[in-house]
Write an enzyme that holds these catalytic residues in place. Structure first.
Site, mmCIF file in Angstrom:
data_model
loop_
_atom_site.group_PDB
_atom_site.id
_atom_site.type_symbol
_atom_site.label_atom_id
_atom_site.label_comp_id
_atom_site.label_asym_id
_atom_site.label_seq_id
_atom_site.Cartn_x
_atom_site.Cartn_y
_atom_site.Cartn_z
ATOM 1 N N ASP A 7 0.768 -1.199 -0.065
ATOM 2 C CA ASP A 7 -0.095 -0.044 0.247
ATOM 3 C C ASP A 7 1.060 1.194 -0.068
ATOM 4 O O ASP A 7 1.828 1.352 0.812
ATOM 5 C CB ASP A 7 -0.950 0.019 1.084
ATOM 6 C CG ASP A 7 -1.876 0.995 1.075
ATOM 7 O OD1 ASP A 7 -2.885 1.052 0.306
ATOM 8 O OD2 ASP A 7 -1.776 1.956 1.891
ATOM 9 N N THR A 8 0.699 2.009 -0.949
ATOM 10 C CA THR A 8 1.350 3.523 -1.058
ATOM 11 C C THR A 8 0.701 4.708 -1.015
ATOM 12 O O THR A 8 -0.493 4.743 -1.333
ATOM 13 C CB THR A 8 2.101 3.619 -2.340
ATOM 14 O OG1 THR A 8 2.788 2.258 -2.682
ATOM 15 C CG2 THR A 8 2.836 4.912 -2.568
#
Length: 202
Positions: free
Chosen positions: A73-74
Site C-alpha cells: 500500500d502506498t
C-alpha cells in the site's frame, strides 16, 4: 514457488514483472478507509497487512501449493495528512497546489507471506518512506502537468515516472518506492526470510 501479487496496481505488476516471468494477480477486497486520526505510517502498514490476510484467506479456500504472497500500500503524506487519489480534476489541482514548493513523504508498506497449502511458514511486514520535494508551481504549470498525465489513480495526484521532472525538484531514497513498490525493501525482506534462493530458483 508461485509468486502472487495481491494488487490491481499496474505499476506494481510492471515493477515485479522485471523480476519474475510469471505473476498471479489476485486483487484484494478490503475497506481502505483510514481510521480517525490514524497516522500515515500506521495506516499504510495496516492496509498492507489486511490485504495480505485477505489473499491468504482466498488461497486457503483453493488449497494452493507453495506461494509467496506480496501485498502493498502506498500513500502520500503531507503535514500528517494522508492525501488520497483525486476524485476529479479540481481535486487533483488543489492537491498539487498544496504540495507545490514544499516537501512530502511517499510511504509504502509491504507485507509478504510464505505459504504452503494451508500452512503459513513465514510472515513479514515493513515500511519504506521517501521524501519528495516539489518545485514552486503556478496554476498554469499545474494544469499543463495534469493535461498530459494519468493522475486519477495516483495518490497525491502525480506520478514521478510520468513527466515528474515538470513538478519534482528532487527526492530522497527509493525511486521505485515513489512509483509504488520499493524493490530495495522487497529484497531486504525476502533476504531476512532466507528466501532469495527459493524465490529466484537459484
Amino acid at each position: 514457488m508461485k509468486i502472487i501479487l495481491g494488487s490491481s496496481s499496474p505499476r506494481r505488476k510492471q515493477i515485479l514483472s522485471q523480476l519474475f516471468n510469471e505473476i498471479e494477480i489476485i486483487p484484494p477486497h478490503i475497506n481502505e478507509s483510514a481510521l480517525p486520526e490514524e497516522p500515515a505510517d500506521v495506516f499504510t502498514m495496516r492496509m498492507s497487512h489486511e490485504k495480505n490476510e485477505e489473499i491468504i484467506k482466498q488461497l486457503k479456500e483453493k488449497n494452493s501449493n507453495e506461494s509467496l504472497i506480496i501485498t502493498s500500500d502506498t500513500i502520500v503524506e503531507y503535514n500528517n495528512i494522508i492525501l488520497q487519489k483525486p476524485v476529479n480534476h479540481e481535486d487533483a489541482f488543489n492537491t498539487l497546489k498544496i504540495l507545490e514548493g514544499k516537501s512530502h513523504n511517499v510511504i509504502t508498506g509491504i507485507a509478504i507471506t510464505h505459504i504452503c497449502k494451508n500452512s503459513i511458514l513465514q510472515k513479514a511486514c515493513e515500511l519504506e518512506k521517501s521524501p519528495v520535494y516539489f518545485k514552486k508551481l503556478n496554476g498554469e504549470q499545474i494544469n499543463n502537468y495534469l493535461s498530459i498525465t494519468e493522475y486519477m489513480d495516483k495518490a497525491g495526484a502525480y506520478a514521478i515516472q510520468e513527466n515528474g521532472d515538470m513538478i519534482i525538484e528532487k527526492y530522497e531514497g527509493s525511486h521505485t518506492n515513489i512509483i509504488g513498490f520499493p524493490l530495495r525493501l522487497f529484497f531486504k525482506i525476502i533476504a531476512d526470510m532466507n528466501l532469495i534462493k527459493s524465490v529466484f530458483d537459484i
